[in-house]
Design an enzyme around this catalytic site. Structure first.
Site, PDB file in Angstrom:
ATOM      1  N   LYS A 169       0.826  -1.208   0.000  1.00  0.00           N
ATOM      2  CA  LYS A 169       0.000   0.000   0.000  1.00  0.00           C
ATOM      3  C   LYS A 169       0.857   1.254   0.000  1.00  0.00           C
ATOM      4  CE  LYS A 169      -2.067   1.801   3.617  1.00  0.00           C
ATOM      5  NZ  LYS A 169      -3.022   1.919   4.726  1.00  0.00           N
ATOM      6  N   ARG A 189     -10.346  -0.269   6.948  1.00  0.00           N
ATOM      7  CA  ARG A 189      -9.603  -1.201   7.808  1.00  0.00           C
ATOM      8  C   ARG A 189      -9.158  -0.541   9.115  1.00  0.00           C
ATOM      9  NH1 ARG A 189      -4.651   1.309   8.758  1.00  0.00           N
ATOM     10  NH2 ARG A 189      -2.968   0.613   7.402  1.00  0.00           N
ATOM     11  N   GLN A 195     -12.210   9.989   9.084  1.00  0.00           N
ATOM     12  CA  GLN A 195     -11.938   8.804   9.890  1.00  0.00           C
ATOM     13  C   GLN A 195     -12.725   8.837  11.193  1.00  0.00           C
ATOM     14  OE1 GLN A 195     -10.916   5.201  11.122  1.00  0.00           O
ATOM     15  NE2 GLN A 195     -10.518   5.962   9.061  1.00  0.00           N
ATOM     16  N   ASP A 199       0.447   7.800  13.816  1.00  0.00           N
ATOM     17  CA  ASP A 199       1.048   6.758  12.986  1.00  0.00           C
ATOM     18  C   ASP A 199       2.400   7.234  12.442  1.00  0.00           C
ATOM     19  OD1 ASP A 199       0.206   8.692  11.285  1.00  0.00           O
ATOM     20  OD2 ASP A 199      -0.869   7.369   9.918  1.00  0.00           O
ATOM     21  N   LYS A 238       3.597  12.442  15.733  1.00  0.00           N
ATOM     22  CA  LYS A 238       2.178  12.565  16.084  1.00  0.00           C
ATOM     23  C   LYS A 238       1.905  11.990  17.473  1.00  0.00           C
ATOM     24  CE  LYS A 238       0.540  12.319  11.284  1.00  0.00           C
ATOM     25  NZ  LYS A 238      -0.238  11.465  10.359  1.00  0.00           N
TER      26      LYS A 238
END
Lengths: 326, 326
Positions: B68, B112, B140, B226, B230
């Site tokens: 990805k 996901r 999200q 992630d 952050k």
């Protein structure tokens, strides 16, 4: 987004002075710090004897950067499929928007790898080369030879491969396009003794060339090792070279011949190490005397992929090739 | 090779029990050692305020594995483009042959990621949840709410976001599909005080939730962090949790809230750390008492990508969607 197929890519991208010059520029960017190149990502799928490498690099001044996926699944021939596969994605460096998919099945990797071999020979081989030695008889061995023709005039080629039939077939193919005598050698030692430039292009897991065989005026390009377990050179060769060059220090210390040199304890990460980009940018000198022994360790960089993929993209687009997708 | 477009993918893949169950299986594979998942590859293009992540994982028993590419280019809105982009490649795990390109523009990542939030709440939230708190008002944040609906019945949603207009718009959108009262909270503190489950879904670079606000029976899923820079949680929250869970230890120690816990010196890499796959496989228990405080750190794994991409591929193929390429 555009998608381009192998046959179109092969029409517009060749191993020639233009692509070699493009690869020189990529090495210059790397050496000048004008690149962001994370370490190679690797997925090993042991149960199917497969490995996948992902390489990428952003080069300042290039519109697009490449993410390359290349795989080797070594049981594929039993299924009637080639072992290797590959594709390149081009992403806009300013927006992250996908620009193109190059379904080259590894062709552009063959070209950019051969081009790096030519860059290595351009700066490191003696000016006068009579005989080129090739260890290996795969596709890449052939591409290396094409590329060498662009930077040196040589009269003779000596090739060594483990499988007679395969070598003979390789020689027949090469004779169609290479303007030199091509002979099969008895051993790697024989190749080294009789050549001024030797290119190793194999997936070997143990040294093929020994330090004792080195002679003044020899240049070696070792391009086969691009993973921890691969090796083509006796580590002693690294310390006996008058000029030792690599494509990318950090990567070669992890994946290349330099990695085995570190493991053998004959070199250290602190050693002065010349990168190809130091030569192409003129910061360092390659061969300065005919009698020197020079060695170049190539692992293949994401920077080369970004350079060749940009070149291919602009050539393909200017000819309106490819298919546009939503 | 097949290529699939976002609109088709959105038709066949939804946030529902089936996809959540698929993501549970992916975590089980990860925890059972049935996965090969290299560290995330990252390219930062500072001059264009952009970042690209590459994630991958091979899961035993899945025909295909996913590579990805997802990007965030934060100046894109000035150009009228969305910041985020993404696509998934599916490669045959037995041969390395490319099977498909999913041009999902990040949709499957949204699904996901939300599904992982649902898995987290399934094992860690109290059985009875009256109020769900959401910090953040992006896409999200909405997907997380949809996913929570699949695993808990709740009556009320409290949302906090920095920009009033954006939050109000988010509430209007959510009211169309979420069967619960939705109110806007004054502050993150207000959200935590009045909720039993809190999900943080922001790109924050500094803690939004403070340790002093924790109360018995609270579950927190922190899914925003992630990347190294952050952070959504005060590191003290990690040590005050009765049950601390993460999606992938190694990755969270590098990129997640656990990374900041390490830096603050409140946890160590040797601490006992539960992974989501330990819960889904039944090896470890999540919440065992109503009064416990539970925390889950999500960074998003390549294993989830491979699971959702396989699911999408088989759904799309069975409906003859997509376009075949050479």
């Amino acid at each position: 987004m555009n998608i381009f197929k192998q046959s179109d890519i092969q029409k517009v991208v060749k191993v020639n002075r233009e692509t070699i010059s493009g690869i020189e520029d990529a090495f210059t960017s790397l050496a000048n710090g004008n690149a962001v190149m994370p370490p190679v990502m690797r997925i090993d799928i042991e149960e199917y004897n497969g490995e996948v490498d992902i390489k990428t690099a952003y080069l300042k001044g290039y519109d697009l950067f490449c993410i390359k996926i290349s795989s080797g699944f070594f049981d594929n021939p039993k299924l009637g499929l080639p072992s290797g596969n590959g594709m390149m994605l081009l992403i806009c460096a300013k927006t992250g928007v996908p620009a193109a998919i190059l379904m080259d099945h590894g062709y552009l990797t063959d070209v950019r790898t051969a081009a790096a071999g030519a860059v290595s020979a351009k700066y490191l081989a003696p000016t006068d080369v009579h005989t080129v030695g090739i260890i290996g008889s795969g596709n890449q061995a052939g591409y290396q030879l094409y590329a060498l023709q662009q930077v040196r005039d040589f009269k003779k080629v000596l090739v060594y491969g483990r499988t007679n039939e395969r070598v003979e077939k390789w020689v027949r193919n090469m004779k169609k396009t290479v303007h030199a005598d091509i002979d099969i050698a008895e051993s790697p030692k024989d190749v080294v003794h009789r050549s001024q430039v030797v290119v190793t292009a194999t997936p070997s897991k143990e040294p093929l060339l020994q330090q004792e065989w080195l002679h003044p005026g020899l240049h070696i390009t070792a391009m086969g090792s691009d993973a921890e377990h691969k090796q083509e050179l006796d580590p002693g060769i690294l310390t006996h070279a008058d000029v030792l060059v690599c494509d990318h220090k950090e990567q070669c210390f992890r994946l290349g011949e330099l990695h085995h040199g570190l493991e053998a304890g004959v070199i250290t990460q602190e050693d002065d190490m010349i990168e190809l980009g130091d030569l192409t940018s003129g910061v360092r000198k390659g061969r300065t005397e005919d009698g020197q022994i020079t060695v170049c360790d190539l692992t293949g960089t994401g920077a080369q992929d970004t350079a060749i993929a940009n070149f291919a993209y602009h050539e393909l687009r200017s000819r309106n090739m490819g298919m546009k997708l939503d």
